[in-house]
Design a protein around this motif. Structure first.
Motif, PDB file in Angstrom:
ATOM      1  N   GLU A 134      84.085  74.284 120.539  1.00 40.39           N
ATOM      2  CA  GLU A 134      83.608  75.586 121.016  1.00 40.39           C
ATOM      3  C   GLU A 134      84.202  76.738 120.204  1.00 40.39           C
ATOM      4  OE1 GLU A 134      83.203  76.099 125.170  1.00 40.39           O
ATOM      5  OE2 GLU A 134      82.112  74.208 125.370  1.00 40.39           O
ATOM      6  N   ILE A 137      81.919  76.937 117.314  1.00 37.92           N
ATOM      7  CA  ILE A 137      80.653  77.563 117.719  1.00 37.92           C
ATOM      8  C   ILE A 137      80.828  79.073 117.852  1.00 37.92           C
ATOM      9  CG2 ILE A 137      78.979  77.740 119.625  1.00 37.92           C
ATOM     10  CD1 ILE A 137      79.452  74.700 120.057  1.00 37.92           C
ATOM     11  N   THR A 138      81.974  79.480 118.378  1.00 37.40           N
ATOM     12  CA  THR A 138      82.250  80.904 118.527  1.00 37.40           C
ATOM     13  C   THR A 138      82.239  81.607 117.169  1.00 37.40           C
ATOM     14  OG1 THR A 138      83.574  80.386 120.459  1.00 37.40           O
ATOM     15  CG2 THR A 138      83.895  82.558 119.505  1.00 37.40           C
ATOM     16  N   GLU A 139      82.652  80.881 116.127  1.00 33.89           N
ATOM     17  CA  GLU A 139      82.640  81.453 114.769  1.00 33.89           C
ATOM     18  C   GLU A 139      81.292  81.190 114.103  1.00 33.89           C
ATOM     19  OE1 GLU A 139      84.983  83.290 113.509  1.00 33.89           O
ATOM     20  OE2 GLU A 139      86.394  83.006 115.156  1.00 33.89           O
ATOM     21  N   ASN A 140      80.229  81.249 114.844  1.00 28.59           N
ATOM     22  CA  ASN A 140      78.881  81.056 114.302  1.00 28.59           C
ATOM     23  C   ASN A 140      78.593  79.623 113.874  1.00 28.59           C
ATOM     24  OD1 ASN A 140      76.792  82.771 114.334  1.00 28.59           O
ATOM     25  ND2 ASN A 140      77.463  83.977 112.571  1.00 28.59           N
ATOM     26  N   GLY A 141      79.376  78.684 114.376  1.00 25.02           N
ATOM     27  CA  GLY A 141      79.199  77.290 113.996  1.00 25.02           C
ATOM     28  C   GLY A 141      77.886  76.717 114.497  1.00 25.02           C
ATOM     29  N   TYR A 142      77.307  75.837 113.704  1.00 22.70           N
ATOM     30  CA  TYR A 142      76.038  75.160 113.973  1.00 22.70           C
ATOM     31  C   TYR A 142      74.858  76.126 114.085  1.00 22.70           C
ATOM     32  CZ  TYR A 142      78.727  70.896 114.367  1.00 22.70           C
ATOM     33  OH  TYR A 142      79.546  69.842 114.087  1.00 22.70           O
ATOM     34  N   ALA A 143      75.092  77.403 113.745  1.00 20.82           N
ATOM     35  CA  ALA A 143      73.976  78.348 113.750  1.00 20.82           C
ATOM     36  C   ALA A 143      73.108  78.127 112.521  1.00 20.82           C
ATOM     37  CB  ALA A 143      74.509  79.778 113.759  1.00 20.82           C
ATOM     38  N   GLY A 146      70.914  75.093 113.069  1.00 19.24           N
ATOM     39  CA  GLY A 146      69.930  75.479 114.090  1.00 19.24           C
ATOM     40  C   GLY A 146      68.822  76.322 113.461  1.00 19.24           C
ATOM     41  N   GLN A 147      69.242  77.253 112.640  1.00 18.17           N
ATOM     42  CA  GLN A 147      68.282  78.164 112.003  1.00 18.17           C
ATOM     43  C   GLN A 147      67.315  77.419 111.084  1.00 18.17           C
ATOM     44  OE1 GLN A 147      70.269  81.503 110.025  1.00 18.17           O
ATOM     45  NE2 GLN A 147      68.729  81.380 108.407  1.00 18.17           N
ATOM     46  N   PHE A 261      74.599  67.909 118.335  1.00 23.52           N
ATOM     47  CA  PHE A 261      74.415  68.334 116.943  1.00 23.52           C
ATOM     48  C   PHE A 261      74.242  67.151 116.002  1.00 23.52           C
ATOM     49  CE2 PHE A 261      77.149  71.867 118.646  1.00 23.52           C
ATOM     50  CZ  PHE A 261      76.107  72.785 118.748  1.00 23.52           C
ATOM     51  N   PHE A 267      68.424  69.874 117.971  1.00 22.86           N
ATOM     52  CA  PHE A 267      67.802  71.183 118.254  1.00 22.86           C
ATOM     53  C   PHE A 267      66.341  71.035 118.696  1.00 22.86           C
ATOM     54  CE2 PHE A 267      71.452  72.920 115.949  1.00 22.86           C
ATOM     55  CZ  PHE A 267      71.762  74.008 116.758  1.00 22.86           C
TER      56      PHE A 267
ATOM     57  N   MET B   1      70.470  70.321 123.144  1.00 21.26           N
ATOM     58  CA  MET B   1      70.925  71.595 122.562  1.00 21.26           C
ATOM     59  C   MET B   1      69.767  72.268 121.831  1.00 21.26           C
ATOM     60  SD  MET B   1      73.605  73.638 121.832  1.00 21.26           S
ATOM     61  CE  MET B   1      74.975  72.585 122.328  1.00 21.26           C
ATOM     62  N   LEU B   6      72.744  77.269 122.172  1.00 22.96           N
ATOM     63  CA  LEU B   6      73.814  77.494 121.196  1.00 22.96           C
ATOM     64  C   LEU B   6      74.291  78.939 121.279  1.00 22.96           C
ATOM     65  CD1 LEU B   6      75.476  76.386 118.739  1.00 22.96           C
ATOM     66  CD2 LEU B   6      73.700  77.323 117.271  1.00 22.96           C
TER      67      LEU B   6
END
Lengths: 599, 121, 153
Positions: A134, A137-143, A146-147, A261, A267, B1, B6
């Protein structure tokens, strides 16, 4: 108060300064600041003990680095008026002493270590808890994954990586995007994505640090790669010497699966991908890509001839994308910030940053990340703080056993893949080993050859036999038995081994010899002609002598001599029998009166 | 997810980070990469936990992170407060120094400058 | 755990060979692989014994020789060399009375070399089983060895 620089005023709050009424000084400063209406421009901070208690109360003003001593409340009005407002320190209260300089220099060094760095790959290392997904994720992880899964097609991703100009960080510097394209275009229903974490180059430890400090960024980078090239299975090959990296990555993989993930239908896009870890068992050659592949398959880590390249025929004959840890660590940042951003950093041919591992005779050791094109001098002297103990810089070794040694006169070269090759070194994985006047370059070349000859897998003759021959020739010189014509033979054999070896290990192993021959030939000649090792490292060329006038006849040298070649008695200076002496240096180390000289 | 989930997780994390520092006056973070551990970070982490527990200090959390890269300063320890954005960074910490940090910085509120590593801009 | 029990945990695929060998070696009392282990592994994976033997011999971390309870891996990388790993080696040799690849008489320590442990910023370094120690001095290495010796008493 426009034009007045923002100041930090550090007032010592150590016990001694407080007993000297430093709190009165602090109150007085606040009072004066208020009076002049500049409270917002000056920050007053009470610190712990600064050290020079006998000069208290003391105060340090930043960024001017002015150190005030023996302050009294009545001095403050003057200091605020002249220094804080007009910018002119009050000279009679300023102390310039060794202590001040030490405090300021210490802070300067620490500051330079961080200031000149640009952190992309290492941005999360040492900032987040690597065992908590987490925080990632807070540091933009897995964004980034996802994108791209929801809004890009594989072609776009490959195009982005191509345009970014990212090149392989494992050594060779092959354009990453082109590698991805090869694998994407390879027709096959089964493809693999592999991460080379067999960080074998001695002197490099950035891959370990990333796996230990930010394991999820590798999982994300590999997932993006898998989507781009059309793979559904990944492997991370880690050397067994890194148990903590293995544990942290295992843990991260479990968490990534738990959060969806990794696995099926990531996703909710129908994309499936998972990663397994494979562990090495202590073989340097497994960092070579074809050797690594056969090791993952469960075999001996023997390299095989290329072509076919792994992109066409890799793991179990299937198209395989192989990149190293640092390369994968860059991927998510390129996706999130765009290729334009990434390619704006670095030089014409080498984009982005590079992580270097500073070690050897350097004050600040550690991992640093700088834009490509930073000079070696900035790396070693500004960030690394230079050579410690007042010694003189001699050379910097780059690229591990495949690289070369660069002397002082080339330190202002901006580093990228091309310039380093021109200098006879190479980027390699980014190990920077600093050597000072106490390092013998011939001995260093022999050391590297000792390493590569024992790591040769033995499959091809030039490497298996050639490296042993090179080692023997160097050994002969180091022992003082060399002849001048050996130097020519040495050089020509180096070129033959380079040209004819099967894989990267043999093709680059002669580099340490060639680069030292190029820049430090005089040291080779000295060893041969004068039987002299100027660094006093090569035992056979060093003699130890006891200075009779300085000898106090304590006998400690004789007691410790392993070959009993020192004699003497009370009141008579001790003498070393040079015919028996093996130049081990024990007597030199144990002599309590420094009465033994080494030359 | 999915993307929305996310985003929610990320926002939750960011909120929690704020709350965490609201609740805890101090956050002690020990660099626990191999370099840190090889220089003795495990003993340092243990000392912090023991000191915080034995003195029954309530508003402090002790955590771990990877290595910052400053090998010659390992073990590296950071102390975050909720007022300051940047942490105080301590270098070359051993169990004795860790005790002093707890006594002077955590309990006393005064930075132990002797051990401090100063960051650049 | 017996070799048989370890094998039960794996699929009979050749790609698992290195994992299996690590597992057997780690759980063996003397940290080594015996001929009988290798035969069992070969049978399990359906490979010729020579092949399993070849893999075992190729990798420096696998050993058929019995080894001590604690394996000291002294880093031989250039940064460690430059920072005096040779002196550490000499000290260990002198203190434990063993050279490279030898085991102490009390079966406690085996001394091996590693090409690089990846803690170059803290050179010279050594690993004892899974624990890494950096900034070694001739004094600190003795203290570390003593720590392990004291665990046995």
């Amino acid at each position: 108060m426009a034009g007045v620089p923002k100041l930090d005023v550090l007032i010592c709050g150590g016990a001694s300064c407080i007993s000297n009424h430093s709190h009165d000084i602090k109150d007085k400063i606040h009072e004066e600041l208020k009076k002049k209406g500049i409270e917002d421009d000056v920050r007053v901070i009470e610190t712990g003990c600064m050290g020079p208690c006998e000069l208290g109360p003391v105060m340090l003003v930043y960024p001017d680095k002015v150190f005030y001593q023996r302050l009294k409340p009545e001095d403050i009005g003057n200091i605020v008026e002249n220094h804080f407002i007009k910018g002119r320190p009050v000279a009679e209260k300023v102390l310039v002493s060794e202590t001040t300089r030490a405090i300021i220099e210490k802070e300067q060094e620490d500051a330079d270590f961080f200031k000149k760095q640009t952190k992309i790959v290492l941005s999360n290392c040492g900032r987040i808890d690597p065992e908590n997904i987490e925080e990632y994720i807070t540091e933009n992880g897995y964004a980034a994954i996802g994108q791209i899964l929801t809004s890009s097609n594989p072609d776009d991703v490959v195009e982005t990586i191509k345009k970014s100009g990212l090149r392989g960080r494992g050594g060779g510097g092959f354009p990453t995007g082109r590698k991805w394209e090869f694998v994407k275009n390879a027709e096959n229903d089964q493809k693999y994505v592999v991460c080379n974490a067999d960080e074998g180059d001695p002197g490099a430890f950035m891959d370990r640090s990333v796996l230990e400090g930010d394991p999820h960024c590798i999982i994300e980078g590999m997932s993006i790669a898998a989507y781009a090239v059309g793979a559904n299975k990944g492997y991370v090959y880690i050397r067994a010497e890194y148990p903590l990296a293995i544990t942290r990555l295992e843990h991260a993989l479990e968490q990534a699966r738990e959060y969806g993930f990794l696995g099926e239908n990531i996703f909710e896009t129908g994309f499936s991908f998972d990663i397994e870890i494979r562990i090495g068992a202590g073989a340097f050659v497994c960092g070579e890509e074809t050797a690594l592949i056969s090791s993952i398959e469960g075999g001996r880590g023997n390299p095989r001839p290329r072509p076919p390249f792994p992109a066409i025929s890799g793991l179990w004959g299937k198209p395989t994308l192989l990149n190293n840890v640092e390369t994968y660590a860059n991927i998510r940042h390129i996706i999130l910030n765009g290729w334009e951003w990434f390619s704006s950093i670095g030089t014409e041919t080498s984009k982005g940053t590079k992580v270097f591992a500073l070690s050897g005779k350097i004050k600040n050791t550690g991992l640093i990340e700088v834009p490509m094109g930073t000079t070696l001098r900035e790396l070693i002297f500004d960030i690394g703080g230079g050579v410690p103990d007042g010694k003189k810089f001699k050379a910097v070794q780059l690229g591990g056993p495949s690289g070369g040694c660069v002397p002082e006169e080339y330190l202002d070269t901006p580093i990228d893949y091309e310039t380093l090759i021109e200098l006879g070194a190479m980027m390699g994985s980014g190990g920077v080993i600093v050597m000072d006047e106490d390092t013998c370059m011939v001995n260093t070349a022999r050391f590297f050859l000792d390493f590569t000859k024992s790591e040769s897998c033995g499959k091809c003759v030039p490497c298996r036999v050639g490296l042993v021959k090179l080692y023997d020739m160097l050994d002969k010189i180091v022992k003082g038995n060399g002849e001048l014509e050996d130097l020519e033979k040495l050089e020509s054999l180096c070129h033959s081994v380079k040209k004819t070896s099967l894989c990267g290990l043999g093709q680059t192993a002669p580099n340490p010899v060639l680069s030292t021959l190029k820049y430090f030939k005089d040291e080779y000649v000295e060893h041969i002609q004068d039987h002299k090792c100027r660094a006093k490292v090569c035992a056979d060329l060093v003699t130890y002598t006891i200075i009779p006038e300085a000898c106090r006849s304590c006998g400690i040298c004789a007691k410790n001599c392993p070959v009993d070649c020192i004699t003497g008695s009370k009141g008579v200076p001790y003498v070393i029998n040079q015919d028996v002496c093996i130049s081990c240096g024990t007597c030199y180390d144990v002599c309590p009166f420094d009465s033994i000289i080494k030359e | 997810m999915n993307l929305d989930e996310l985003r929610k997780l990320r926002e939750k994390g960011q909120r929690e980070m704020m709350q965490r520092s609201d609740k805890a006056q101090y956050r002690i973070v020990v660099g626990m990469g191999t370099s840190g551990i090889a220089a003795g970070a495990r003993e340092v982490l243990r000392t912090f936990i023991e000191e915080v527990n034995s003195r029954n200090i309530k508003d402090v959390v002790v955590m771990q992170t990877g290595e910052k890269g400053y090998s010659s300063k390992e073990p590296v320890v950071e102390v975050f407060t909720h007022e300051e954005k940047e942490p105080v960074v301590y270098g070359n910490i051993n169990p004795e120094k860790a005790q002093r940090i707890v006594t002077e910085h955590i309990v006393g509120g005064v930075i132990v400058e002797d051990y401090q590593v100063i960051f650049g801009d | 755990m017996s070799t048989e029990d370890i094998l039960k945990g794996y699929e009979a695929k050749e790609e698992n060979l290195l994992y299996i060998l690590h597992d057997i070696q780690d759980s063996a009392k003397e940290h080594n692989l015996t001929d009988s282990d290798l035969k069992k592994v070969a049978d399990f994976l359906g490979l010729p014994v020579s092949r399993v033997n070849g893999v075992t011999g190729f990798y420096s971390m696998f050993s058929k020789r019995p080894r001590g309870k604690y394996i000291i891996r002294l880093c031989q990388s250039p940064p460690c060399y430059i920072k005096g790993s040779v002196n550490i080696y000499e000290k260990i040799k002198e203190y434990l009375n063993i050279s490279e690849n030898e085991t102490t008489d009390d079966r406690l320590f085996t001394l091996e070399f590693s090409s690089c442990l990846g803690v170059c910023g803290l050179a010279p370094a050594a690993m004892i089983n899974d624990d890494v120690y950096g900034n070694l001095t001739e004094q600190s290495i003795i203290e570390i060895l003593n720590k392990y010796q004291n665990l046995e008493e």
